[in-house]
Design a protein around this motif. Structure first.
Motif, short mmCIF file in Angstrom:
data_model
loop_
_atom_site.label_atom_id
_atom_site.label_comp_id
_atom_site.label_asym_id
_atom_site.label_seq_id
_atom_site.Cartn_x
_atom_site.Cartn_y
_atom_site.Cartn_z
N TYR A 37 4.51 11.54 3.48
CA TYR A 37 3.86 10.74 4.50
C TYR A 37 4.21 9.28 4.21
O TYR A 37 4.64 8.94 3.11
CB TYR A 37 2.34 10.92 4.45
N ARG A 38 4.00 8.45 5.20
CA ARG A 38 4.22 7.03 4.98
C ARG A 38 3.18 6.21 5.72
O ARG A 38 2.63 6.64 6.72
CB ARG A 38 5.62 6.60 5.41
N GLN A 39 2.93 5.03 5.18
CA GLN A 39 1.99 4.12 5.81
C GLN A 39 2.56 2.72 5.76
O GLN A 39 2.78 2.15 4.68
CB GLN A 39 0.64 4.16 5.10
N LYS A 43 -0.79 0.05 9.90
CA LYS A 43 -0.64 1.30 10.65
C LYS A 43 -1.28 2.45 9.89
O LYS A 43 -1.55 2.37 8.71
CB LYS A 43 0.84 1.59 10.91
N GLN A 44 -1.50 3.54 10.63
CA GLN A 44 -2.07 4.73 10.01
C GLN A 44 -0.99 5.49 9.24
O GLN A 44 0.20 5.39 9.55
CB GLN A 44 -2.69 5.63 11.09
N ARG A 45 -1.46 6.26 8.29
CA ARG A 45 -0.54 7.12 7.56
C ARG A 45 -0.01 8.20 8.50
O ARG A 45 -0.77 8.78 9.28
CB ARG A 45 -1.25 7.75 6.35
N GLU A 46 1.28 8.46 8.42
CA GLU A 46 1.90 9.44 9.30
C GLU A 46 2.78 10.40 8.52
O GLU A 46 3.36 10.03 7.49
CB GLU A 46 2.74 8.74 10.38
N ALA A 91 7.68 1.09 4.40
CA ALA A 91 6.33 1.64 4.25
C ALA A 91 6.13 2.08 2.80
O ALA A 91 7.08 2.15 2.02
CB ALA A 91 6.12 2.83 5.18
#
Length: 120
Positions: A37-39, A43-46, A91
């Motif tokens: 995942y990345r943040q 921004k929200q973690r995706e 990120a």
């Protein structure tokens, strides 16, 4: 308990490549899913990509064709090969592991993250 340790982040120019690694240790049950995942700031973690212990992978649309996830089950390690990096890939990247315990309890674990910075 499961511990996840990421490595491989850093600074790279746009168009360049990086390879992230995440080593898992502890009581790991199969089947399981490991992923990245990345943040980005603000921004929200995706989800970036995930792969099951049987090798089935899925990717976010934004990274398809550029990133490749793989794993070595013998080493409990997951990799993320990132090519053609873009500024917007900048990120903190987090490793994730999900499994069902022997008591059929779903558990999820996170690494501390590794920073990827892509300069334009």
């Amino acid at each position: 308990q499961v511990q996840l340790v990421e490595s491989g982040g850093g600074l790279v120019q746009a168009g360049g490549s990086l390879r992230l690694s995440c080593a898992a240790s502890g009581s790991i049950f199969s089947p399981n899913v490991m992923g990245w995942y990345r943040q980005a700031p603000g921004k929200q973690r995706e989800l970036v990509a995930a792969i099951t212990s049987r090798g089935s992978a899925n990717y976010a649309d934004s990274v398809k064709g550029r990133f490749t996830i793989s794993r070595d089950n013998a080493k409990n390690t997951v990799y993320l090969e990132m090519n053609s990096l873009k500024f917007e890939d900048t990120a903190v990247y987090y490793c994730n592991l999900w499994h069902l315990t022997d008591g059929r309890l779903p558990m999820e674990y996170w690494g501390k993250g590794t920073l990827v910075t892509v300069s334009s």
